[in-house]
Scaffold this motif. Sequence first.
Motif, PDB file in Angstrom:
ATOM      1  N   ALA A   1       9.574  10.434  -3.514  1.00 51.30           N
ATOM      2  CA  ALA A   1      10.835   9.749  -3.913  1.00 51.30           C
ATOM      3  C   ALA A   1      11.913   9.436  -2.797  1.00 51.30           C
ATOM      4  O   ALA A   1      12.293   8.556  -2.782  1.00 51.30           O
ATOM      5  CB  ALA A   1      11.533  10.681  -4.894  1.00 51.30           C
ATOM      6  N   LEU A   2      11.906  10.604  -2.191  1.00 48.98           N
ATOM      7  CA  LEU A   2      12.850  10.329  -0.940  1.00 48.98           C
ATOM      8  C   LEU A   2      12.589   9.152   0.178  1.00 48.98           C
ATOM      9  O   LEU A   2      13.241   8.541   0.508  1.00 48.98           O
ATOM     10  CB  LEU A   2      12.998  11.602  -0.060  1.00 48.98           C
ATOM     11  N   ASN A   3      11.213   9.364   0.312  1.00 50.70           N
ATOM     12  CA  ASN A   3      10.647   8.024   1.229  1.00 50.70           C
ATOM     13  C   ASN A   3      10.801   6.708   0.488  1.00 50.70           C
ATOM     14  O   ASN A   3      10.920   5.742   1.051  1.00 50.70           O
ATOM     15  CB  ASN A   3       9.076   8.406   1.553  1.00 50.70           C
ATOM     16  N   LEU A   4      10.581   6.599  -0.688  1.00 51.13           N
ATOM     17  CA  LEU A   4      10.638   5.399  -1.467  1.00 51.13           C
ATOM     18  C   LEU A   4      11.960   4.899  -1.314  1.00 51.13           C
ATOM     19  O   LEU A   4      12.117   3.763  -1.272  1.00 51.13           O
ATOM     20  CB  LEU A   4      10.021   5.620  -2.994  1.00 51.13           C
ATOM     21  N   LEU A   5      12.904   5.823  -1.937  1.00 49.62           N
ATOM     22  CA  LEU A   5      14.089   5.379  -1.774  1.00 49.62           C
ATOM     23  C   LEU A   5      14.532   4.707  -0.244  1.00 49.62           C
ATOM     24  O   LEU A   5      15.279   3.515  -0.271  1.00 49.62           O
ATOM     25  CB  LEU A   5      15.208   6.534  -2.120  1.00 49.62           C
ATOM     26  N   ARG A   6      14.128   5.571   0.668  1.00 44.16           N
ATOM     27  CA  ARG A   6      14.759   5.032   2.164  1.00 44.16           C
ATOM     28  C   ARG A   6      13.773   3.645   2.180  1.00 44.16           C
ATOM     29  O   ARG A   6      14.479   2.815   2.983  1.00 44.16           O
ATOM     30  CB  ARG A   6      14.393   5.828   3.013  1.00 44.16           C
ATOM     31  N   LEU A   7      12.658   3.894   1.911  1.00 47.58           N
ATOM     32  CA  LEU A   7      11.875   2.310   2.183  1.00 47.58           C
ATOM     33  C   LEU A   7      12.415   1.144   1.414  1.00 47.58           C
ATOM     34  O   LEU A   7      12.608  -0.079   1.909  1.00 47.58           O
ATOM     35  CB  LEU A   7      10.172   2.568   1.745  1.00 47.58           C
ATOM     36  N   SER A   8      13.133   1.397   0.042  1.00 48.42           N
ATOM     37  CA  SER A   8      13.760   0.320  -0.630  1.00 48.42           C
ATOM     38  C   SER A   8      14.866  -0.040   0.320  1.00 48.42           C
ATOM     39  O   SER A   8      14.965  -1.217   0.366  1.00 48.42           O
ATOM     40  CB  SER A   8      14.077   0.830  -1.922  1.00 48.42           C
ATOM     41  N   ARG A   9      15.606   0.828   0.842  1.00 49.08           N
ATOM     42  CA  ARG A   9      16.751   0.328   1.643  1.00 49.08           C
ATOM     43  C   ARG A   9      16.437  -0.584   2.912  1.00 49.08           C
ATOM     44  O   ARG A   9      16.882  -1.448   3.128  1.00 49.08           O
ATOM     45  CB  ARG A   9      17.664   1.573   2.083  1.00 49.08           C
TER      46      ARG A   9
ATOM     47  N   ALA B   1       9.090 -10.237  -3.640  1.00 47.64           N
ATOM     48  CA  ALA B   1       9.066  -9.788  -5.049  1.00 47.64           C
ATOM     49  C   ALA B   1       8.642  -8.112  -4.905  1.00 47.64           C
ATOM     50  O   ALA B   1       9.470  -7.386  -5.443  1.00 47.64           O
ATOM     51  CB  ALA B   1       7.801 -10.160  -5.608  1.00 47.64           C
ATOM     52  N   LEU B   2       8.091  -7.744  -3.654  1.00 43.72           N
ATOM     53  CA  LEU B   2       8.183  -6.223  -3.660  1.00 43.72           C
ATOM     54  C   LEU B   2       9.388  -5.719  -3.145  1.00 43.72           C
ATOM     55  O   LEU B   2       9.734  -4.830  -3.990  1.00 43.72           O
ATOM     56  CB  LEU B   2       7.071  -6.171  -2.190  1.00 43.72           C
ATOM     57  N   GLN B   3      10.312  -6.677  -2.618  1.00 44.22           N
ATOM     58  CA  GLN B   3      11.713  -5.996  -2.156  1.00 44.22           C
ATOM     59  C   GLN B   3      12.586  -5.971  -3.627  1.00 44.22           C
ATOM     60  O   GLN B   3      13.139  -4.794  -3.918  1.00 44.22           O
ATOM     61  CB  GLN B   3      12.359  -7.104  -1.228  1.00 44.22           C
TER      62      GLN B   3
ATOM     63  N   ASN C   1       0.846  -1.071  -0.133  1.00 47.48           N
ATOM     64  CA  ASN C   1      -0.029  -0.020   0.181  1.00 47.48           C
ATOM     65  C   ASN C   1       1.029   1.068  -0.066  1.00 47.48           C
ATOM     66  O   ASN C   1       0.579   2.418  -0.866  1.00 47.48           O
ATOM     67  CB  ASN C   1      -0.906   0.030   1.310  1.00 47.48           C
ATOM     68  N   ALA C   2       1.972   1.255   0.811  1.00 48.79           N
ATOM     69  CA  ALA C   2       2.728   2.416   0.927  1.00 48.79           C
ATOM     70  C   ALA C   2       3.457   2.561  -0.355  1.00 48.79           C
ATOM     71  O   ALA C   2       3.364   3.956  -0.735  1.00 48.79           O
ATOM     72  CB  ALA C   2       4.036   2.319   1.938  1.00 48.79           C
ATOM     73  N   ILE C   3       3.798   1.803  -1.015  1.00 48.40           N
ATOM     74  CA  ILE C   3       4.659   2.008  -2.476  1.00 48.40           C
ATOM     75  C   ILE C   3       3.366   2.286  -3.446  1.00 48.40           C
ATOM     76  O   ILE C   3       3.991   3.287  -4.317  1.00 48.40           O
ATOM     77  CB  ILE C   3       5.254   0.540  -2.958  1.00 48.40           C
ATOM     78  N   ALA C   4       2.405   1.847  -3.465  1.00 43.47           N
ATOM     79  CA  ALA C   4       1.428   2.272  -4.481  1.00 43.47           C
ATOM     80  C   ALA C   4       0.708   3.677  -4.244  1.00 43.47           C
ATOM     81  O   ALA C   4       0.731   4.605  -5.012  1.00 43.47           O
ATOM     82  CB  ALA C   4       0.033   1.727  -4.302  1.00 43.47           C
ATOM     83  N   HIS C   5       0.674   4.320  -2.876  1.00 42.56           N
ATOM     84  CA  HIS C   5       0.351   5.479  -2.504  1.00 42.56           C
ATOM     85  C   HIS C   5       1.551   6.414  -2.721  1.00 42.56           C
ATOM     86  O   HIS C   5       0.966   7.737  -3.175  1.00 42.56           O
ATOM     87  CB  HIS C   5      -0.243   5.448  -1.008  1.00 42.56           C
TER      88      HIS C   5
END
Length: 339
Positions: A140-148, A167-169, A117-121
């Motif tokens: 973009a910043l939060n997605l990058l940190r979330l990916s890390r 798969a999400l990772q 949900n976070a990725i989609a939103h």
Amino acid sequence: NLSQNLCPPVGIASSSTIPELLSQLKQQPASQVRILALRSLGTTLRQIGNLSASEMMLNQALSSAQTVANQDIPSLLLSLAITEQAQVKQAQVHYDLAEDYDREVIELETIETNLENAIAHYQQAANSSQANATIQLQSALNLLRLSRDIDQWVTRYQTFTTPKLQALQKNLASERPQLIEEIESMSLEALPAVEAIQAHLHYGETLLQFLSTPNLMIGLPASSKMADTTRDRAQTALQLARKIGDQRHQSLALGILARLNYQTNRLEAAQSTAMEALNLAQSISAWDLSYQWRYLLAQLAQKQRNSTKAIEHYRAAIVNLNQVREMLSGGNLELQLSF
């Protein structure tokens, strides 16, 4: 505001008032006032750690906004994604503390759902035609940190994670180069000073984490280039923070520079910047920062084979951690998830 740090009224912490508040707001027609009330309540609930209620309020606000073509839809999507990202972090902590298999399964499902949900939103917020530069940047910043964060967690628990989570990772990891390109291309000059400082620090801190974890560097720019970018962002944030007399953000910027110098074996520079960061943190009683810089100074002393100084800094760090306890007991979710 990029930090999303609000000071909620103490009375709102009572969970017994939440259904009553939501019931009252549901009775109101979809309007700008109702949307604002739900959004403010959702943000406040996130700050005091009631994430499920925060999600409920923000979803209600989003639904109302969509029925009246509200211009704040991108900011609502961003706020909802921030709550969902916090739920991912919270579920990871709960998984670590789980004492039986059934609880682990529940927490894994919570991580999966909120991560997806976070990725989609975040993506919807950034791609909205109504999104301004600040929303695009923070998404973009939060997605990058979330990916890390999720990459590190999946790597740690690789045997126990689910195919969906892996798969999400992997999908998030594949998007890192593009996210970095997008962030690099965004100008921060139009942002208010504090938001620009926070954005520079957010990005610099995330890059520093990538540099310290080799498996996260796959497909990213060369480490030397990323180190230069990290240094530039921290120095820019430091200059801006000095202009407005913001000591906390000065300390954070100096701390990033000190850790970067430590990683690149520039020990004298690391020592001086860490001490400067520590002095600033102590001057404003920022014990959560003081603990970090004391720990770094202890590591430096160990590397320089000065065991007496290392012990001194470790003991001081423990004192700082005890001082942080009061901040934790006050319901500060960000600190609770960090310590």
